[in-house]
Write a protein that holds these residues in place. Sequence first.
Motif, PDB file in Angstrom:
ATOM      1  N   PHE A 146      20.248   5.760 -34.793  1.00  0.00           N
ATOM      2  CA  PHE A 146      20.019   4.939 -33.613  1.00  0.00           C
ATOM      3  C   PHE A 146      18.658   5.213 -32.987  1.00  0.00           C
ATOM      4  O   PHE A 146      17.977   4.299 -32.527  1.00  0.00           O
ATOM      5  CB  PHE A 146      21.113   5.172 -32.572  1.00  0.00           C
ATOM      6  N   ASN A 147      18.262   6.475 -32.970  1.00  0.00           N
ATOM      7  CA  ASN A 147      16.984   6.828 -32.357  1.00  0.00           C
ATOM      8  C   ASN A 147      15.801   6.196 -33.082  1.00  0.00           C
ATOM      9  O   ASN A 147      14.708   6.096 -32.517  1.00  0.00           O
ATOM     10  CB  ASN A 147      16.808   8.349 -32.334  1.00  0.00           C
ATOM     11  N   ASP A 148      16.008   5.798 -34.331  1.00  0.00           N
ATOM     12  CA  ASP A 148      14.925   5.190 -35.112  1.00  0.00           C
ATOM     13  C   ASP A 148      14.840   3.678 -34.909  1.00  0.00           C
ATOM     14  O   ASP A 148      13.842   3.058 -35.288  1.00  0.00           O
ATOM     15  CB  ASP A 148      15.112   5.481 -36.606  1.00  0.00           C
ATOM     16  N   VAL A 161      17.338  -5.454 -38.294  1.00  0.00           N
ATOM     17  CA  VAL A 161      17.313  -4.188 -37.565  1.00  0.00           C
ATOM     18  C   VAL A 161      15.941  -3.564 -37.807  1.00  0.00           C
ATOM     19  O   VAL A 161      15.620  -3.155 -38.920  1.00  0.00           O
ATOM     20  CB  VAL A 161      18.446  -3.250 -38.040  1.00  0.00           C
ATOM     21  N   HIS A 162      15.152  -3.510 -36.754  1.00  0.00           N
ATOM     22  CA  HIS A 162      13.758  -3.069 -36.864  1.00  0.00           C
ATOM     23  C   HIS A 162      13.634  -1.593 -36.501  1.00  0.00           C
ATOM     24  O   HIS A 162      14.040  -1.175 -35.414  1.00  0.00           O
ATOM     25  CB  HIS A 162      12.861  -3.875 -35.930  1.00  0.00           C
ATOM     26  N   THR A 163      13.063  -0.804 -37.400  1.00  0.00           N
ATOM     27  CA  THR A 163      12.666   0.569 -37.088  1.00  0.00           C
ATOM     28  C   THR A 163      11.143   0.647 -37.195  1.00  0.00           C
ATOM     29  O   THR A 163      10.487  -0.327 -37.552  1.00  0.00           O
ATOM     30  CB  THR A 163      13.310   1.576 -38.060  1.00  0.00           C
ATOM     31  N   LYS A 164      10.584   1.799 -36.891  1.00  0.00           N
ATOM     32  CA  LYS A 164       9.128   1.948 -36.955  1.00  0.00           C
ATOM     33  C   LYS A 164       8.606   1.780 -38.379  1.00  0.00           C
ATOM     34  O   LYS A 164       7.520   1.258 -38.608  1.00  0.00           O
ATOM     35  CB  LYS A 164       8.722   3.316 -36.414  1.00  0.00           C
ATOM     36  N   SER A 165       9.427   2.190 -39.360  1.00  0.00           N
ATOM     37  CA  SER A 165       8.949   2.206 -40.747  1.00  0.00           C
ATOM     38  C   SER A 165       9.447   1.049 -41.602  1.00  0.00           C
ATOM     39  O   SER A 165       8.875   0.760 -42.651  1.00  0.00           O
ATOM     40  CB  SER A 165       9.358   3.527 -41.415  1.00  0.00           C
ATOM     41  N   VAL A 194      17.140  -4.448 -27.323  1.00  0.00           N
ATOM     42  CA  VAL A 194      16.086  -3.448 -27.490  1.00  0.00           C
ATOM     43  C   VAL A 194      16.600  -2.040 -27.170  1.00  0.00           C
ATOM     44  O   VAL A 194      17.537  -1.859 -26.389  1.00  0.00           O
ATOM     45  CB  VAL A 194      14.867  -3.750 -26.584  1.00  0.00           C
ATOM     46  N   ASN A 195      15.971  -1.067 -27.808  1.00  0.00           N
ATOM     47  CA  ASN A 195      16.206   0.335 -27.503  1.00  0.00           C
ATOM     48  C   ASN A 195      15.306   0.695 -26.322  1.00  0.00           C
ATOM     49  O   ASN A 195      14.087   0.766 -26.458  1.00  0.00           O
ATOM     50  CB  ASN A 195      15.863   1.184 -28.730  1.00  0.00           C
ATOM     51  N   LEU A 196      15.891   0.916 -25.153  1.00  0.00           N
ATOM     52  CA  LEU A 196      15.102   1.176 -23.950  1.00  0.00           C
ATOM     53  C   LEU A 196      14.247   2.432 -24.085  1.00  0.00           C
ATOM     54  O   LEU A 196      13.206   2.556 -23.429  1.00  0.00           O
ATOM     55  CB  LEU A 196      16.021   1.289 -22.736  1.00  0.00           C
ATOM     56  N   ASN A 197      14.666   3.361 -24.930  1.00  0.00           N
ATOM     57  CA  ASN A 197      13.887   4.582 -25.130  1.00  0.00           C
ATOM     58  C   ASN A 197      12.583   4.317 -25.881  1.00  0.00           C
ATOM     59  O   ASN A 197      11.689   5.174 -25.881  1.00  0.00           O
ATOM     60  CB  ASN A 197      14.709   5.611 -25.901  1.00  0.00           C
ATOM     61  N   LYS A 198      12.492   3.163 -26.526  1.00  0.00           N
ATOM     62  CA  LYS A 198      11.294   2.826 -27.303  1.00  0.00           C
ATOM     63  C   LYS A 198      10.355   1.889 -26.539  1.00  0.00           C
ATOM     64  O   LYS A 198       9.259   1.589 -27.020  1.00  0.00           O
ATOM     65  CB  LYS A 198      11.699   2.156 -28.617  1.00  0.00           C
ATOM     66  N   MET A 199      10.754   1.428 -25.370  1.00  0.00           N
ATOM     67  CA  MET A 199       9.972   0.439 -24.628  1.00  0.00           C
ATOM     68  C   MET A 199       8.670   1.049 -24.107  1.00  0.00           C
ATOM     69  O   MET A 199       8.665   2.126 -23.516  1.00  0.00           O
ATOM     70  CB  MET A 199      10.787  -0.100 -23.454  1.00  0.00           C
ATOM     71  N   ASN A 200       7.566   0.351 -24.338  1.00  0.00           N
ATOM     72  CA  ASN A 200       6.274   0.794 -23.815  1.00  0.00           C
ATOM     73  C   ASN A 200       6.014   0.238 -22.419  1.00  0.00           C
ATOM     74  O   ASN A 200       5.653   0.974 -21.504  1.00  0.00           O
ATOM     75  CB  ASN A 200       5.147   0.383 -24.753  1.00  0.00           C
ATOM     76  N   HIS A 201       6.181  -1.075 -22.257  1.00  0.00           N
ATOM     77  CA  HIS A 201       6.063  -1.639 -20.921  1.00  0.00           C
ATOM     78  C   HIS A 201       6.698  -3.029 -20.845  1.00  0.00           C
ATOM     79  O   HIS A 201       6.991  -3.655 -21.869  1.00  0.00           O
ATOM     80  CB  HIS A 201       4.597  -1.685 -20.458  1.00  0.00           C
TER      81      HIS A 201
END
Length: 230
Positions: A146-148, A161-165, A194-201
Amino acid sequence: MKLKKSIKCLIIDDELSSQRVLQHFIKETDILHLKATCNNTTEAFKYLQLNEGIDLLFLDINMPKQSGLDFYKTLKNAPQVIFTTAYPQYAVEGFEVNATDYLLKPIAYERFLVAINKVLNTGNLPQNEGEFIVLKENKALHKVFFNDIQYVEAFGDYVKVHTKSKTIITHSTFSKLITNLPDYFLRTHKSFSVNLNKMNHLSGNQITIDAHIIPIGQTYKQTVLKALNL
Protein backbone atom coordinates in the motif's frame (compact mmCIF):
# COMPACT_ATOMS: atom_id res chain seq x y z
CA MET A 1 -9.33 -8.79 -3.99
CA LYS A 2 -8.84 -9.44 -0.28
CA LEU A 3 -5.57 -8.72 1.42
CA LYS A 4 -3.36 -11.61 2.37
CA LYS A 5 -0.14 -12.56 3.96
CA SER A 6 1.95 -14.99 1.96
CA ILE A 7 0.33 -18.40 1.60
CA LYS A 8 2.50 -21.13 3.10
CA CYS A 9 2.40 -24.25 0.92
CA LEU A 10 3.32 -27.91 1.16
CA ILE A 11 3.78 -30.17 -1.89
CA ILE A 12 2.94 -33.85 -1.38
CA ASP A 13 3.72 -35.86 -4.52
CA ASP A 14 5.72 -39.01 -5.25
CA GLU A 15 6.71 -37.95 -8.79
CA LEU A 16 9.85 -35.85 -9.11
CA SER A 17 8.73 -34.28 -12.40
CA SER A 18 5.45 -33.13 -10.83
CA GLN A 19 7.28 -31.76 -7.81
CA ARG A 20 9.52 -29.68 -10.05
CA VAL A 21 6.59 -28.24 -12.02
CA LEU A 22 4.79 -27.18 -8.83
CA GLN A 23 7.99 -25.81 -7.30
CA HIS A 24 8.55 -23.67 -10.39
CA PHE A 25 4.95 -22.40 -10.45
CA ILE A 26 5.07 -21.52 -6.75
CA LYS A 27 8.36 -19.67 -7.21
CA GLU A 28 6.80 -17.65 -10.05
CA THR A 29 3.81 -16.61 -7.90
CA ASP A 30 4.74 -13.93 -5.33
CA ILE A 31 1.93 -14.64 -2.88
CA LEU A 32 2.99 -18.28 -2.43
CA HIS A 33 5.76 -19.50 -0.13
CA LEU A 34 6.83 -23.15 -0.37
CA LYS A 35 7.77 -24.53 3.03
CA ALA A 36 8.58 -28.13 2.06
CA THR A 37 8.14 -30.94 -0.47
CA CYS A 38 7.14 -34.40 0.73
CA ASN A 39 7.43 -37.62 -1.30
CA ASN A 40 4.54 -39.42 0.42
CA THR A 41 1.83 -39.01 3.02
CA THR A 42 4.02 -40.41 5.83
CA GLU A 43 6.52 -37.61 5.35
CA ALA A 44 3.70 -35.10 5.09
CA PHE A 45 2.05 -36.28 8.31
CA LYS A 46 5.33 -35.94 10.21
CA TYR A 47 5.92 -32.49 8.79
CA LEU A 48 2.44 -31.26 9.71
CA GLN A 49 2.81 -32.64 13.23
CA LEU A 50 6.05 -30.73 13.76
CA ASN A 51 5.24 -27.52 11.92
CA GLU A 52 2.29 -25.16 12.23
CA GLY A 53 0.93 -22.54 9.87
CA ILE A 54 0.61 -24.42 6.57
CA ASP A 55 -2.20 -22.75 4.62
CA LEU A 56 -2.35 -24.85 1.46
CA LEU A 57 -1.54 -28.39 0.33
CA PHE A 58 -0.75 -29.38 -3.25
CA LEU A 59 -1.70 -33.01 -2.81
CA ASP A 60 -1.33 -35.80 -5.35
CA ILE A 61 -4.19 -38.26 -5.21
CA ASN A 62 -2.65 -41.41 -6.67
CA MET A 63 0.28 -42.34 -4.40
CA PRO A 64 1.56 -45.69 -3.10
CA LYS A 65 0.49 -47.01 0.33
CA GLN A 66 -2.04 -44.23 0.97
CA SER A 67 -3.93 -42.05 -1.48
CA GLY A 68 -3.97 -38.29 -1.12
CA LEU A 69 -7.74 -38.40 -0.64
CA ASP A 70 -7.55 -40.85 2.24
CA PHE A 71 -4.72 -38.88 3.82
CA TYR A 72 -6.62 -35.60 3.64
CA LYS A 73 -9.67 -37.16 5.30
CA THR A 74 -7.53 -38.02 8.35
CA LEU A 75 -6.38 -34.45 8.98
CA LYS A 76 -7.89 -32.38 11.77
CA ASN A 77 -8.11 -28.63 11.06
CA ALA A 78 -6.88 -29.41 7.58
CA PRO A 79 -5.38 -26.64 5.42
CA GLN A 80 -6.96 -25.82 2.09
CA VAL A 81 -6.11 -28.39 -0.54
CA ILE A 82 -5.59 -28.38 -4.28
CA PHE A 83 -5.56 -31.98 -5.49
CA THR A 84 -3.31 -32.93 -8.38
CA THR A 85 -3.51 -36.10 -10.45
CA ALA A 86 -3.24 -37.54 -13.93
CA TYR A 87 -6.56 -39.35 -13.50
CA PRO A 88 -9.70 -37.23 -14.10
CA GLN A 89 -12.02 -39.85 -12.59
CA TYR A 90 -10.88 -38.72 -9.12
CA ALA A 91 -12.22 -35.19 -9.53
CA VAL A 92 -15.70 -35.76 -8.09
CA GLU A 93 -14.41 -37.50 -5.00
CA GLY A 94 -11.88 -34.70 -4.52
CA PHE A 95 -14.60 -32.08 -4.35
CA GLU A 96 -16.60 -34.22 -1.92
CA VAL A 97 -13.93 -33.48 0.72
CA ASN A 98 -14.25 -29.72 0.07
CA ALA A 99 -11.16 -29.39 -2.07
CA THR A 100 -10.49 -25.82 -3.15
CA ASP A 101 -9.63 -27.03 -6.64
CA TYR A 102 -8.45 -29.98 -8.68
CA LEU A 103 -5.59 -29.79 -11.21
CA LEU A 104 -5.18 -32.36 -13.94
CA LYS A 105 -1.60 -33.22 -14.93
CA PRO A 106 0.19 -31.96 -16.94
CA ILE A 107 -0.63 -28.66 -15.25
CA ALA A 108 -0.56 -25.37 -17.18
CA TYR A 109 0.50 -22.22 -15.31
CA GLU A 110 -2.63 -20.33 -16.37
CA ARG A 111 -4.83 -23.07 -14.87
CA PHE A 112 -2.62 -23.06 -11.77
CA LEU A 113 -3.34 -19.35 -11.29
CA VAL A 114 -7.07 -19.99 -11.55
CA ALA A 115 -6.73 -22.40 -8.62
CA ILE A 116 -4.72 -19.89 -6.59
CA ASN A 117 -7.38 -17.24 -7.14
CA LYS A 118 -9.92 -19.67 -5.70
CA VAL A 119 -7.70 -20.02 -2.64
CA LEU A 120 -7.49 -16.24 -2.28
CA ASN A 121 -11.25 -15.84 -2.58
CA THR A 122 -12.20 -18.35 0.10
CA GLY A 123 -11.55 -15.87 2.92
CA ASN A 124 -10.02 -18.57 5.14
CA LEU A 125 -6.44 -17.36 5.05
CA PRO A 126 -4.68 -15.11 7.56
CA GLN A 127 -5.06 -11.43 6.70
CA ASN A 128 -2.92 -8.39 7.25
CA GLU A 129 -4.73 -5.23 6.23
CA GLY A 130 -1.72 -3.01 6.80
CA GLU A 131 0.71 -4.44 4.29
CA PHE A 132 -0.23 -5.25 0.73
CA ILE A 133 -2.86 -6.17 -1.80
CA VAL A 134 -2.66 -8.97 -4.35
CA LEU A 135 -3.55 -8.00 -7.91
CA LYS A 136 -3.87 -10.12 -11.02
CA GLU A 137 -2.56 -8.74 -14.30
CA ASN A 138 -2.87 -11.01 -17.33
CA LYS A 139 -1.58 -14.39 -16.09
CA ALA A 140 0.46 -13.15 -13.13
CA LEU A 141 -0.28 -12.25 -9.52
CA HIS A 142 1.44 -9.19 -8.07
CA LYS A 143 2.00 -8.32 -4.44
CA VAL A 144 1.73 -4.52 -4.14
CA PHE A 145 2.48 -2.75 -0.86
CA PHE A 146 0.00 0.00 0.00
CA ASN A 147 2.80 2.41 0.83
CA ASP A 148 4.05 2.07 -2.75
CA ILE A 149 0.71 2.99 -4.35
CA GLN A 150 0.47 6.62 -5.41
CA TYR A 151 -3.06 6.60 -6.79
CA VAL A 152 -5.68 4.33 -8.33
CA GLU A 153 -7.53 5.08 -11.56
CA ALA A 154 -10.68 3.61 -13.14
CA PHE A 155 -10.02 2.28 -16.65
CA GLY A 156 -13.20 0.85 -18.20
CA ASP A 157 -13.64 -2.71 -16.93
CA TYR A 158 -10.17 -2.48 -15.37
CA VAL A 159 -8.35 -0.45 -12.76
CA LYS A 160 -4.90 1.09 -13.06
CA VAL A 161 -2.87 0.92 -9.86
CA HIS A 162 -0.04 3.43 -10.11
CA THR A 163 3.17 3.12 -8.09
CA LYS A 164 6.37 5.14 -8.47
CA SER A 165 8.01 2.40 -10.54
CA LYS A 166 5.15 0.76 -12.45
CA THR A 167 1.46 0.66 -13.31
CA ILE A 168 -0.53 -2.55 -12.89
CA ILE A 169 -3.75 -2.94 -14.84
CA THR A 170 -6.09 -5.40 -13.13
CA HIS A 171 -9.58 -6.60 -14.05
CA SER A 172 -11.90 -5.20 -11.38
CA THR A 173 -14.52 -2.56 -10.79
CA PHE A 174 -13.10 0.66 -9.37
CA SER A 175 -15.55 0.76 -6.45
CA LYS A 176 -14.74 -2.82 -5.44
CA LEU A 177 -11.00 -2.32 -5.45
CA ILE A 178 -10.96 0.91 -3.44
CA THR A 179 -12.97 -0.71 -0.62
CA ASN A 180 -9.82 -2.79 0.06
CA LEU A 181 -7.58 0.27 0.46
CA PRO A 182 -6.54 1.65 3.88
CA ASP A 183 -8.08 4.80 5.34
CA TYR A 184 -5.31 7.07 4.07
CA PHE A 185 -6.59 6.60 0.52
CA LEU A 186 -9.13 9.24 -0.46
CA ARG A 187 -11.48 9.24 -3.41
CA THR A 188 -11.14 12.56 -5.18
CA HIS A 189 -13.15 11.87 -8.32
CA LYS A 190 -15.50 9.25 -9.72
CA SER A 191 -12.43 7.68 -11.37
CA PHE A 192 -9.57 8.43 -8.95
CA SER A 193 -8.46 7.61 -5.42
CA VAL A 194 -5.17 8.95 -4.05
CA ASN A 195 -2.73 7.99 -1.32
CA LEU A 196 -2.71 11.12 0.87
CA ASN A 197 0.77 10.23 2.12
CA LYS A 198 2.08 10.68 -1.43
CA MET A 199 0.41 14.04 -2.13
CA ASN A 200 2.79 16.91 -2.92
CA HIS A 201 0.28 19.74 -3.07
CA LEU A 202 -3.31 20.76 -3.83
CA SER A 203 -4.14 23.58 -6.18
CA GLY A 204 -7.68 24.44 -7.28
CA ASN A 205 -9.34 21.22 -8.37
CA GLN A 206 -6.13 19.21 -8.71
CA ILE A 207 -3.83 17.16 -6.52
CA THR A 208 -0.20 16.68 -7.57
CA ILE A 209 1.77 13.52 -6.82
CA ASP A 210 5.26 13.77 -8.32
CA ALA A 211 4.62 14.50 -12.02
CA HIS A 212 1.03 13.22 -11.89
CA ILE A 213 -1.98 15.54 -11.76
CA ILE A 214 -5.13 13.96 -10.30
CA PRO A 215 -8.45 15.80 -10.68
CA ILE A 216 -10.82 16.61 -7.83
CA GLY A 217 -14.43 16.20 -8.91
CA GLN A 218 -16.93 18.82 -7.80
CA THR A 219 -18.92 16.17 -5.92
CA TYR A 220 -15.83 15.20 -3.90
CA LYS A 221 -14.35 18.67 -3.27
CA GLN A 222 -15.80 19.20 0.23
CA THR A 223 -14.86 15.67 1.29
CA VAL A 224 -11.27 16.21 0.14
CA LEU A 225 -11.00 19.58 1.92
CA LYS A 226 -12.41 18.10 5.12
CA ALA A 227 -9.99 15.16 4.99
CA LEU A 228 -7.12 17.62 4.69
CA ASN A 229 -8.50 19.84 7.48
CA LEU A 230 -8.89 22.75 5.06
